[in-house]
Design an enzyme around this catalytic site. Structure first.
Site, PDB file in Angstrom:
ATOM      1  N   SER A  50      30.978  -6.363  -0.484  1.00 63.27           N
ATOM      2  CA  SER A  50      32.152  -6.302  -1.345  1.00 63.27           C
ATOM      3  C   SER A  50      32.976  -7.583  -1.292  1.00 63.27           C
ATOM      4  O   SER A  50      33.803  -7.835  -2.170  1.00 63.27           O
ATOM      5  CB  SER A  50      33.036  -5.113  -0.960  1.00 63.27           C
ATOM      6  N   GLY A 244      31.197  -2.364  -3.889  1.00 58.95           N
ATOM      7  CA  GLY A 244      30.627  -3.623  -4.346  1.00 58.95           C
ATOM      8  C   GLY A 244      31.716  -4.620  -4.674  1.00 58.95           C
ATOM      9  O   GLY A 244      32.907  -4.301  -4.642  1.00 58.95           O
ATOM     10  N   GLY A 246      33.807  -7.842  -6.877  1.00 57.51           N
ATOM     11  CA  GLY A 246      34.162  -8.348  -8.189  1.00 57.51           C
ATOM     12  C   GLY A 246      34.930  -7.384  -9.078  1.00 57.51           C
ATOM     13  O   GLY A 246      35.332  -6.293  -8.684  1.00 57.51           O
ATOM     14  N   CYS A 272      34.996   3.256  -3.760  1.00 59.28           N
ATOM     15  CA  CYS A 272      35.482   1.902  -4.046  1.00 59.28           C
ATOM     16  C   CYS A 272      35.067   1.415  -5.441  1.00 59.28           C
ATOM     17  O   CYS A 272      35.557   1.941  -6.431  1.00 59.28           O
ATOM     18  CB  CYS A 272      35.035   0.949  -2.947  1.00 59.28           C
ATOM     19  N   LEU A 273      34.162   0.450  -5.561  1.00 65.62           N
ATOM     20  CA  LEU A 273      33.752  -0.022  -6.882  1.00 65.62           C
ATOM     21  C   LEU A 273      33.170   1.119  -7.705  1.00 65.62           C
ATOM     22  O   LEU A 273      33.436   1.223  -8.912  1.00 65.62           O
ATOM     23  CB  LEU A 273      32.727  -1.155  -6.761  1.00 65.62           C
ATOM     24  N   GLN A 276      35.879   2.980  -9.339  1.00 68.23           N
ATOM     25  CA  GLN A 276      36.431   2.264 -10.485  1.00 68.23           C
ATOM     26  C   GLN A 276      35.499   2.339 -11.693  1.00 68.23           C
ATOM     27  O   GLN A 276      35.947   2.490 -12.840  1.00 68.23           O
ATOM     28  CB  GLN A 276      36.683   0.813 -10.086  1.00 68.23           C
ATOM     29  N   ASN A 314      39.131  -2.002   1.076  1.00 59.57           N
ATOM     30  CA  ASN A 314      38.656  -3.318   0.661  1.00 59.57           C
ATOM     31  C   ASN A 314      38.466  -3.334  -0.843  1.00 59.57           C
ATOM     32  O   ASN A 314      37.376  -3.092  -1.350  1.00 59.57           O
ATOM     33  CB  ASN A 314      37.333  -3.670   1.360  1.00 59.57           C
ATOM     34  N   TYR A 317      41.105  -3.879  -7.161  1.00 58.21           N
ATOM     35  CA  TYR A 317      41.331  -3.188  -8.420  1.00 58.21           C
ATOM     36  C   TYR A 317      41.633  -1.714  -8.168  1.00 58.21           C
ATOM     37  O   TYR A 317      41.288  -1.160  -7.119  1.00 58.21           O
ATOM     38  CB  TYR A 317      40.105  -3.331  -9.333  1.00 58.21           C
ATOM     39  N   HIS A 355      37.535   3.640   2.091  1.00 55.03           N
ATOM     40  CA  HIS A 355      36.201   3.692   2.683  1.00 55.03           C
ATOM     41  C   HIS A 355      36.155   4.732   3.808  1.00 55.03           C
ATOM     42  O   HIS A 355      36.559   4.444   4.929  1.00 55.03           O
ATOM     43  CB  HIS A 355      35.814   2.321   3.246  1.00 55.03           C
ATOM     44  N   GLU A 357      33.685   5.688   5.471  1.00 52.27           N
ATOM     45  CA  GLU A 357      32.747   5.299   6.532  1.00 52.27           C
ATOM     46  C   GLU A 357      33.372   4.300   7.506  1.00 52.27           C
ATOM     47  O   GLU A 357      32.789   4.015   8.558  1.00 52.27           O
ATOM     48  CB  GLU A 357      31.481   4.692   5.915  1.00 52.27           C
TER      49      GLU A 357
END
Length: 381
Positions: A50, A244, A246, A272-273, A276, A314, A317, A355, A357
């Protein structure tokens, strides 16, 4: 002074210029600067995909104390552009360590910078937001570094998923690491999920296996219709969308493929990503936070239990508040009240921004992996 340290120069897009010291790879590199407040786990952080395209400024002043080892790898290598710290320790003390952090960074061609005011950098990022920077052990001229930065693409213009995702499917069978026997556990698994790799961490895969899932990891460029056909044959029970790097809005093809999975009513679980991307696939655009959430000490309130969990984060966005039109908000960040978790109202879909984990960080949210198993149970009742 550690005699092996060499000079390094840093230029930020706001015009700030620094001379520091280098203990990693000697090179010139451009990336986005973010800060991380974790007190431990620098190796897990640097190997988290990430962080692709980013320089990580550690607020913890002492870095390098525990060296590096193979067990703390979150991926096959380092995807961060580099790390910045106040003081680097070459002499490590850890029975698991096999090399110094300096040797580890150099072996992975990654920059390491120290002897810099990380408190000033962190305060600057909090006031002005995450920003692009260039670091070099080769170029010392401020104006030359400025031109290099101006002529380089910004992180939101680059699709790093192609770099970090697996190129071929594979099975992941390890559960969590058992330090009492210094081996990975091999739990019994009752369900199978497909984990779509946008930059997945090994600790996430370990937690999925420990939660009772047989895990097949597949590339980001998956064919949605093939997955839908496999689901119709009951070859798997659900799909996991990973973390992930970006800007999620760059991933238009991935969003379209996820939309197809939603329309096929396949159970989905995301972190996370992936969280989104689910929002985008439902028609709710994400937005960029001022300086993002990076660290292992973020309080999140579970609105279903009214308990507060300290979490690892982490991301740069977030999903919009308008998502409440189609989803129930289950978790909120107590630092800024942003959305941390949702459960969609008319689908078997749950997703989380933080996260569970950890890796590194607290494990107070680890039960979320088993929550997906419970969600699948509800599909069969």
């Amino acid at each position: 002074m550690q005699t092996f340290l060499k000079n390094a120069w840093i230029y930020l897009e706001n015009g700030m210029f620094f001379q520091a010291k280098s203990f990693g790879a000697e090179m010139t590199s451009v990336g986005e600067l973010v800060f991380n407040t974790s007190l431990t786990g620098y190796q897990e952080i640097t190997t988290d995909p990430s962080y692709a395209g980013q320089f990580v400024c550690f607020t913890m002043p002492e870095i390098g104390i525990v060296g590096a080892n193979s067990q703390d790898m979150e991926s096959c290598g380092i995807f961060a552009k580099g790390i910045l710290c106040r003081h680097y320790n070459e002499n490590y003390s850890n029975f698991r360590a096999t090399e110094s952090l300096s040797a580890f960074l150099k072996r992975h061609n990654t920059m390491g910078i120290c002897k810099i005011d990380t408190r000033l950098l962190t305060k600057t990022l909090r006031e002005e937001g995450a920003m692009m920077m260039v670091a070099s052990t080769e170029v010392s001229d401020k104006e030359t570094l400025k031109k290099i930065l101006q002529n380089s693409p910004r992180i939101e213009e680059i699709n790093y998923i192609k770099e970090v995702s697996t190129k071929a499917p594979y099975q992941h069978t390890n559960g969590n690491f058992d330090f009492s026997i210094m081996k990975y556990s091999t739990p019994n698994t009752q369900r199978k999920i497909l984990a779509i790799d946008f930059g997945i961490k090994r600790s996430i895969l370990n937690q999925l296996v420990s939660a009772g899932f047989s895990v097949e990891v597949i590339p980001h460029s998956f064919n949605a219709q093939e997955l839908i056909a496999r689901f119709a044959k009951r070859e798997f029970d659900g799909v996991f969308l990973s973390n992930g790097p970006g800007d999620p809005q760059v991933l238009t093809q991935e969003v379209a493929s996820i939309k197809a999975l939603i329309d096929a009513r396949i159970p989905l679980f995301a972190i996370c990503l992936g969280h989104q991307l689910l929002s985008l696939a439902q028609g709710y655009p994400t937005y960029k936070l001022k300086f993002g959430h990076h660290g292992g000490n973020h309080p999140v309130k579970n609105l279903l239990t009214n308990q507060v969990e300290i979490t690892a984060q982490n991301h740069n966005y977030s999903v919009p508040e308008s998502i409440v039109e189609i989803a129930e908000v289950t978790h909120r960040n107590l630092f800024d009240n942003t959305i941390e978790g949702v459960r969609y109202k008319n689908a078997l879909i749950c997703s989380f921004q933080h996260h569970p984990e950890a890796g590194p960080g607290p494990l107070e949210s680890a039960a979320l992996f088993k929550e997906f198993s419970k969600l699948l149970d509800s599909a069969n009742t």
